[in-house]
Design a protein around this motif. Structure first.
Motif, PDB file in Angstrom:
ATOM      1  N   GLY A 374       0.774  -1.235   0.000  1.00  0.00           N
ATOM      2  CA  GLY A 374       0.000   0.000   0.000  1.00  0.00           C
ATOM      3  C   GLY A 374       0.801   1.278   0.000  1.00  0.00           C
ATOM      4  N   PHE A 375       2.146   1.195  -0.063  1.00  0.00           N
ATOM      5  CA  PHE A 375       2.934   2.420  -0.170  1.00  0.00           C
ATOM      6  C   PHE A 375       2.610   3.083  -1.516  1.00  0.00           C
ATOM      7  CE2 PHE A 375       6.712   2.539   2.878  1.00  0.00           C
ATOM      8  CZ  PHE A 375       6.031   1.834   3.862  1.00  0.00           C
ATOM      9  N   ASP A 376       2.337   4.389  -1.497  1.00  0.00           N
ATOM     10  CA  ASP A 376       2.038   5.043  -2.769  1.00  0.00           C
ATOM     11  C   ASP A 376       3.328   5.280  -3.555  1.00  0.00           C
ATOM     12  OD1 ASP A 376       3.205   7.605  -2.002  1.00  0.00           O
ATOM     13  OD2 ASP A 376       1.409   7.929  -0.794  1.00  0.00           O
ATOM     14  N   LYS A 377       3.166   5.607  -4.823  1.00  0.00           N
ATOM     15  CA  LYS A 377       4.304   5.730  -5.730  1.00  0.00           C
ATOM     16  C   LYS A 377       5.289   6.798  -5.260  1.00  0.00           C
ATOM     17  CE  LYS A 377       5.464   6.479 -10.605  1.00  0.00           C
ATOM     18  NZ  LYS A 377       4.918   6.766 -11.973  1.00  0.00           N
ATOM     19  N   ALA A 378       4.780   7.952  -4.815  1.00  0.00           N
ATOM     20  CA  ALA A 378       5.658   9.033  -4.364  1.00  0.00           C
ATOM     21  C   ALA A 378       6.470   8.610  -3.145  1.00  0.00           C
ATOM     22  CB  ALA A 378       4.830  10.282  -4.054  1.00  0.00           C
ATOM     23  N   LYS A 379       5.819   7.948  -2.190  1.00  0.00           N
ATOM     24  CA  LYS A 379       6.503   7.471  -0.994  1.00  0.00           C
ATOM     25  C   LYS A 379       7.601   6.475  -1.354  1.00  0.00           C
ATOM     26  CE  LYS A 379       7.085   6.071   3.388  1.00  0.00           C
ATOM     27  NZ  LYS A 379       7.819   6.855   4.391  1.00  0.00           N
ATOM     28  N   LEU A 380       7.293   5.563  -2.282  1.00  0.00           N
ATOM     29  CA  LEU A 380       8.282   4.574  -2.704  1.00  0.00           C
ATOM     30  C   LEU A 380       9.480   5.236  -3.386  1.00  0.00           C
ATOM     31  CD1 LEU A 380       6.160   1.592  -4.071  1.00  0.00           C
ATOM     32  CD2 LEU A 380       7.793   1.535  -2.194  1.00  0.00           C
ATOM     33  N   GLU A 381       9.188   6.239  -4.229  1.00  0.00           N
ATOM     34  CA  GLU A 381      10.284   6.924  -4.930  1.00  0.00           C
ATOM     35  C   GLU A 381      11.193   7.639  -3.959  1.00  0.00           C
ATOM     36  OE1 GLU A 381       8.276   9.374  -7.749  1.00  0.00           O
ATOM     37  OE2 GLU A 381       8.002   7.757  -9.221  1.00  0.00           O
ATOM     38  N   VAL A 382      10.601   8.314  -2.970  1.00  0.00           N
ATOM     39  CA  VAL A 382      11.401   9.015  -1.966  1.00  0.00           C
ATOM     40  C   VAL A 382      12.209   8.018  -1.141  1.00  0.00           C
ATOM     41  CG1 VAL A 382      11.263  10.380   0.164  1.00  0.00           C
ATOM     42  CG2 VAL A 382       9.902  11.029  -1.825  1.00  0.00           C
ATOM     43  N   THR A 383      11.562   6.911  -0.739  1.00  0.00           N
ATOM     44  CA  THR A 383      12.237   5.887   0.059  1.00  0.00           C
ATOM     45  C   THR A 383      13.453   5.335  -0.678  1.00  0.00           C
ATOM     46  OG1 THR A 383      10.192   5.238   1.180  1.00  0.00           O
ATOM     47  CG2 THR A 383      11.960   3.603   1.124  1.00  0.00           C
ATOM     48  N   GLU A 384      13.255   4.968  -1.939  1.00  0.00           N
ATOM     49  CA  GLU A 384      14.352   4.405  -2.717  1.00  0.00           C
ATOM     50  C   GLU A 384      15.479   5.420  -2.918  1.00  0.00           C
ATOM     51  OE1 GLU A 384      15.160   2.179  -7.036  1.00  0.00           O
ATOM     52  OE2 GLU A 384      13.143   2.884  -6.499  1.00  0.00           O
ATOM     53  N   ALA A 385      15.119   6.650  -3.282  1.00  0.00           N
ATOM     54  CA  ALA A 385      16.142   7.675  -3.524  1.00  0.00           C
ATOM     55  C   ALA A 385      16.935   7.981  -2.251  1.00  0.00           C
ATOM     56  CB  ALA A 385      15.479   8.949  -4.049  1.00  0.00           C
ATOM     57  N   TYR A 386      16.221   8.086  -1.127  1.00  0.00           N
ATOM     58  CA  TYR A 386      16.907   8.398   0.129  1.00  0.00           C
ATOM     59  C   TYR A 386      17.863   7.274   0.530  1.00  0.00           C
ATOM     60  CZ  TYR A 386      17.803   8.715   5.103  1.00  0.00           C
ATOM     61  OH  TYR A 386      18.444   8.736   6.318  1.00  0.00           O
ATOM     62  N   LEU A 387      17.371   6.026   0.506  1.00  0.00           N
ATOM     63  CA  LEU A 387      18.209   4.904   0.949  1.00  0.00           C
ATOM     64  C   LEU A 387      19.441   4.749   0.063  1.00  0.00           C
ATOM     65  CD1 LEU A 387      15.436   2.291   1.826  1.00  0.00           C
ATOM     66  CD2 LEU A 387      16.877   3.577   3.418  1.00  0.00           C
ATOM     67  N   LYS A 388      19.289   5.017  -1.240  1.00  0.00           N
ATOM     68  CA  LYS A 388      20.451   4.951  -2.120  1.00  0.00           C
ATOM     69  C   LYS A 388      21.419   6.095  -1.840  1.00  0.00           C
ATOM     70  CE  LYS A 388      18.351   2.343  -5.927  1.00  0.00           C
ATOM     71  NZ  LYS A 388      17.868   2.361  -7.340  1.00  0.00           N
ATOM     72  N   ALA A 389      20.873   7.261  -1.520  1.00  0.00           N
ATOM     73  CA  ALA A 389      21.721   8.427  -1.256  1.00  0.00           C
ATOM     74  C   ALA A 389      22.602   8.229  -0.022  1.00  0.00           C
ATOM     75  CB  ALA A 389      20.863   9.676  -1.098  1.00  0.00           C
ATOM     76  N   VAL A 390      22.049   7.551   0.998  1.00  0.00           N
ATOM     77  CA  VAL A 390      22.827   7.353   2.237  1.00  0.00           C
ATOM     78  C   VAL A 390      23.417   5.946   2.312  1.00  0.00           C
ATOM     79  CG1 VAL A 390      21.578   9.103   3.541  1.00  0.00           C
ATOM     80  CG2 VAL A 390      20.731   6.746   3.516  1.00  0.00           C
ATOM     81  N   LYS A 391      23.442   5.244   1.170  1.00  0.00           N
ATOM     82  CA  LYS A 391      24.089   3.932   1.048  1.00  0.00           C
ATOM     83  C   LYS A 391      23.498   2.891   1.999  1.00  0.00           C
ATOM     84  CE  LYS A 391      28.344   6.000  -0.633  1.00  0.00           C
ATOM     85  NZ  LYS A 391      29.810   6.093  -0.531  1.00  0.00           N
ATOM     86  N   LEU A 392      22.145   2.887   2.098  1.00  0.00           N
ATOM     87  CA  LEU A 392      21.448   1.878   2.883  1.00  0.00           C
ATOM     88  C   LEU A 392      20.620   0.941   1.997  1.00  0.00           C
ATOM     89  CD1 LEU A 392      20.228   3.947   5.972  1.00  0.00           C
ATOM     90  CD2 LEU A 392      21.990   2.175   5.916  1.00  0.00           C
TER      91      LEU A 392
END
Length: 938
Positions: A374-392
């Protein structure tokens, strides 16, 4: 880039929370230098949130209420006493199975009754599958909500198992397998819910008061799901977004299964209520910078191995690898083949192999799961971008190097075979094809961790018993409890669906379960009922006796309904080694029922299989489960669902709408909870007549300055215990025995045994819990020589209940200590396992080794954990436990300092003060973390 992902989360937290006081710059640098500093420095960790379950959550909230009062009495402002971080409390541990197998059969087609067809009603001719069902809502079975605006229900389904159920019926209704007609929630659920709200009204009103007056507190009402399940399906954020500020989700919880969220890439683990309260008030956890064991998974899971088999296999490997007190992080080609459900199932067992946590970094599999959840598309995009940015974010398709680990354990998934675990400990695995011979070996072995020492001439004894007008024969290995319950597997649809499909095939083949076997199905949440119902297998489980009894921890925490009296008597008369089989994580001896001595953990389909067989003394390869229609022998292989079948049903039934429905259910609450009245005053209005909620005495001596710890002089030994003393032994969670000290107290308050409820339900009453401390019937005190909740009061020589002896010692002004062996405090995190001994007057525990969480809980309440030096124990030192002991704590107490103990016989020996860091010493000197935190408001 070379740090383990779990350490990167610690590092991010230290940078973000660096304030120069609780978290210093040197702490962040130490974490960054993990490779050389592991095991050598203490670091703080500030979790993003806290999860409480009601067994440990109610004492935490009672302590908050008591702290408000103490702060007010000492001149402070009680309104300031609030959680400093988001805190979710799930009311999930109070469910007891009062009713089971309550629904009658639909006489016309031998299945569950459709809506309006009352048990015992006159048979009606069964309409054709898919034809309109004209039955109207009757009075015998409660209807949760009428559909289509009339008293009748019209079945519009064209075929069996087609599509999800009507959203108009609340709480995931069952479908009649012959009409796909919605039927009401099983009568057992409604009756158990009614009993739960009735017996726990005071507790629930207190929780509702808490939700009204405390900031940052959210209460998840009863009948929603288990704390760890709700945490996984609803509360987990993965990435926090607070006013456009992003940081990783992390959590500590007062449920030992909090580690479940590690499978979602969320750092989290179980703590005691005492540590949770400290976090709730803004204090960081302090932990030794841990070693990180890399667990490399390779190969492919075999077709007959379930998630439980994977869990128990990994448990065994990691126990052998000695990962106690360490982080475990999974990597390798096998990880990408595991679903999030598989990962959370594996992570959920990490307390059983002693690790702090078991971490699966977020990857593409995680993101796909979040999309379905149920995560919406915007939430998923932010989650993925953030985790990649901080190497998680972990990408298994890239060629980047793996992190460096303290050690690497390799496990081939291809080698995993079906196993069960038992009969007394979760780490003792038994291959299913060796079960019959292993149980025979257990009968032969001396009494101990596996053996029962049954004489050879009695091993084939048979005890006939009359039950419900029929004669049955009980023998060693007979199954009398079979429970498909919550914990590790209900988060994983494949194993629950496997149980349902196996039940379907069994019923269709003509197999049955003997009626005296106590069967139950306690799903982790409504989502589980949803997919069992929409897949069409729930009625078949119910047909075999596995009827939904409610949503909450039941059999797993000892809340099983009593066995039929005739069966109990037969077991005791013949000294039969009766068995329980359950799909949980705890199988300590005597936990399920005092007359069920052998308990096995198994996957849900194997629980159903053993229930059908009626015994664990069976070779599934060569012996049939039973006789089906036309006298045909039915073997397990005949009804075991294939992986292809499971995947097909899972794809069809486990869909995003389930998560959506669960979220709507939690946000809406339920009618009973919504109508419950509760006060709104700043201070809780304590009721002196209440037997559930009492203001505890932890703050009676609260002062602005803490007194120095007093020396322990001429202390007697309250209990002399052996190895593997569990928190269940120390503070039971199940029903209150009628002969116990707690029962005597409740009787003196005018309560009848039926009103006693369980210890877990009364954790908000210190008078009950203190009397329940060491009240487990399986407690083996060396002073007594046999299992019993008794001890010796040495000044008088009397053998008394533990509470009565402790009460006498306190009246005489004599301090007491506890002597114990290895792994003291094993098992579930339970704060009353520390609070109870403290209120009994215990000043110190002297053991060979401790379970990590329990050791920290002892410090958090003000009890000193002392440890024998390596190679030493009471036996080697010639201690009988009848001596008196004197211990001096110097003002300059330091971590792992050596202290001298003097005995009344003149013996002097050295022990280790098991404080791991200066924060723990500060808490101990402050009289525990509760008083330390309360002083901040003064």
């Amino acid at each position: 880039d070379t740090l383990p992902y779990s350490i990167r989360v610690l590092f991010e937290s230290s940078v973000r929370n660096c304030d120069g006081f609780f978290v210093k710059e040197t702490d962040a640098m130490n974490i960054l230098d993990w490779k050389t500093k592991q095991n050598h420095v203490e670091v703080p960790f500030c979790p993003a949130r806290v999860v409480l379950q009601d067994f440990t959550g109610i004492p935490a909230m009672v302590d908050f209420a008591a702290m408000r009062e103490a702060v007010r009495n000492a001149g402070g402002d009680p309104v300031k006493v609030n959680p400093a971080c988001p805190t979710d409390l799930t009311v999930d541990h109070s469910l007891q199975i009062d009713f089971s197998k309550c629904l009658g059969l639909c006489c016309s087609h031998g299945e569950l009754p459709c809506v309006g067809h009352s048990p015992g009603a006159q048979p009606r001719r069964a309409p054709r599958p898919g034809s309109p069902c004209s039955w109207t809502a009757g009075k015998d079975l409660p209807v949760l909500k009428e559909a289509q605006g009339s008293g009748g229900f019209n079945c519009g389904f064209a075929g069996r198992g087609s599509g999800p159920f009507s959203a108009q019926i609340e709480n995931a209704p069952i479908l009649c397998p012959f009409h796909l007609q919605p039927v009401p929630e099983p009568e057992t659920v409604l009756k158990n819910q009614e009993m739960e709200f009735g017996r726990n009204r005071e507790r629930l009103q207190f929780f509702k008061w808490s939700s009204k007056v405390f900031e940052n507190i959210s209460i998840i009402p009863p009948e929603t799901g288990m704390a760890h399940q709700v945490n996984l399906e609803y509360l987990s954020r993965v990435v926090f977004d607070v006013k456009d500020f992003l940081y990783p989700d992390s959590v500590v919880g007062t449920d030992s299964h909090t580690t479940m969220v590690n499978g979602l890439g969320i750092l989290g683990w179980g703590v005691g209520g005492i540590e949770a309260e400290a976090v709730m008030l803004g204090m960081p956890l302090s932990l030794t910078l841990p070693e990180v064991v890399g667990c490399e998974l390779t190969g492919t899971v075999g077709p007959f191995a379930t998630s439980i088999d994977i869990v128990l296999s990994i448990t065994k490997h990691l126990r052998q690898a000695d990962v106690a007190g360490k982080f475990v992080e999974f990597f390798g080609s096998g990880v990408s083949q595991l679903s999030v459900a598989d990962r959370t199932t594996i992570a959920n067992m990490c307390p059983e192999y002693g690790a702090i946590l078991s971490f699966f970094p977020v990857d593409n599999v995680t993101l796909k799961h979040l999309k379905h959840a149920g995560f919406d598309k915007a939430k998923l995009e932010v989650t993925e971008a953030y985790l990649k940015a901080v190497k998680l974010f972990r990408n298994y398709e890239s060629s980047s190097r793996e992190p460096e680990y303290s050690q690497v354990v390799q496990i081939s998934l291809s080698s995993i075979m079906p196993y069960v675990s038992g009969p007394k400990r979760s780490q003792d695995r038994v291959a299913v094809n060796n079960m019959k011979s292993d149980f025979q070996a257990c009968l032969n072995e001396k009494s101990g961790v596996k053996g029962f020492q049954i004489a050879a001439e009695k091993q084939n004894d048979i005890v006939p018993v009359q039950y419900e007008g029929n004669e049955y024969k009980l023998s060693h290995g007979c199954v009398v409890i079979a429970a498909v319950i919550s914990c590790t597997n209900n988060c994983n649809p494949s194993v629950m669906l496997a149980a349902g499909l196996l039940a379907k095939k069994a019923v269709e083949a003509g197999l049955v379960v003997k009626p005296y076997i106590r069967t139950s199905l306690s799903p982790g949440s409504g989502m589980v009922t949803h997919y069992l119902s929409s897949s069409g297998v729930l009625p078949y489980l119910s047909k075999l006796g596995f009827e939904v009894v409610g949503y909450g921890c039941s059999t797993c925490v000892g809340n099983t309904a009593p066995l039929p009296e005739a069966i109990r008597n037969a077991i005791k008369q013949g000294d039969i080694i009766a068995c329980g089989v359950l799909s949980g994580t705890k199988n300590f001896e005597g936990r399920l029922c005092d007359c069920v001595r052998a308990n096995y953990l198994a996957s849900p389909p194997l629980v159903v299989a053993y229930a059908i067989a009626g015994t664990v003394r069976i070779d599934f390869d060569t012996e049939p489960l039973g006789t089906g229609f036309n006298g045909k022998s039915i073997y397990l292989r005949d009804i075991w669902p294939s992986r292809q079948e499971l995947h097909a049903v899972e794809e069809e039934c486990v869909i995003s709408s389930m998560f959506k429905e669960l979220k709507e259910k939690m946000e809406k609450g339920n009618k009973r909870w919504n109508l419950l009245e509760a006060p709104e005053s700043t201070l809780f209005p304590w009721d002196s007549k209440s037997t559930y909620i009492r203001c505890p005495s932890f703050f009676d001596k609260l002062a602005k300055e803490a007194a120095a710890p007093a020396a322990v002089e001429n202390a007697h030994v309250l209990l002399f215990l052996g190895d593997s003393v569990t928190t269940d032994h120390i503070s039971p969670a199940g029903s209150i025995a009628r002969s116990s000290a707690a029962a005597k107290y409740l009787s003196s308050k005018g309560l009848t045994p039926r009103e006693f409820n369980s210890y877990g339900a009364r954790r908000g009453n210190d008078a009950v819990m203190t009397r329940g401390t060491f009240a487990n019937i399986k407690l083996l005190n060396k002073f007594i020589g046999k299992p019993a909740p008794k001890t010796v009061h040495f000044p008088s020589g009397q053998t008394l209940d533990v509470f009565e002896a402790a009460e006498l010692y306190q009246k005489e002004g004599i301090p007491v200590i506890i002597l114990a062996g290895k792994k003291y405090g094993l098992g579930s995190s339970r704060d009353w396992a520390a609070k109870g001994p403290f209120l009994l007057g215990v000043k110190a525990v002297l053991a060979e080794s401790y379970e990590k969480v329990h050791r920290s809980q002892l410090i958090g309440i003000g009890i000193a954990p002392l440890q024998f030096r390596p190679g030493e124990n009471p036996s080697s030192l010639g201690l009988t436990g009848r001596e008196q002991f004197s211990i001096l704590f110097p003002p300059d107490l330091s971590p792992r300092m050596t202290l001298d103990i003097k005995t009344s016989t003149g013996k002097v020996f050295s022990v280790i003060a098991l404080f791991e860091n200066h924060m723990e010493i500060t808490l101990y000197k402050s009289g525990g973390s509760l008083n330390f935190v309360a002083r901040r408001f003064l």
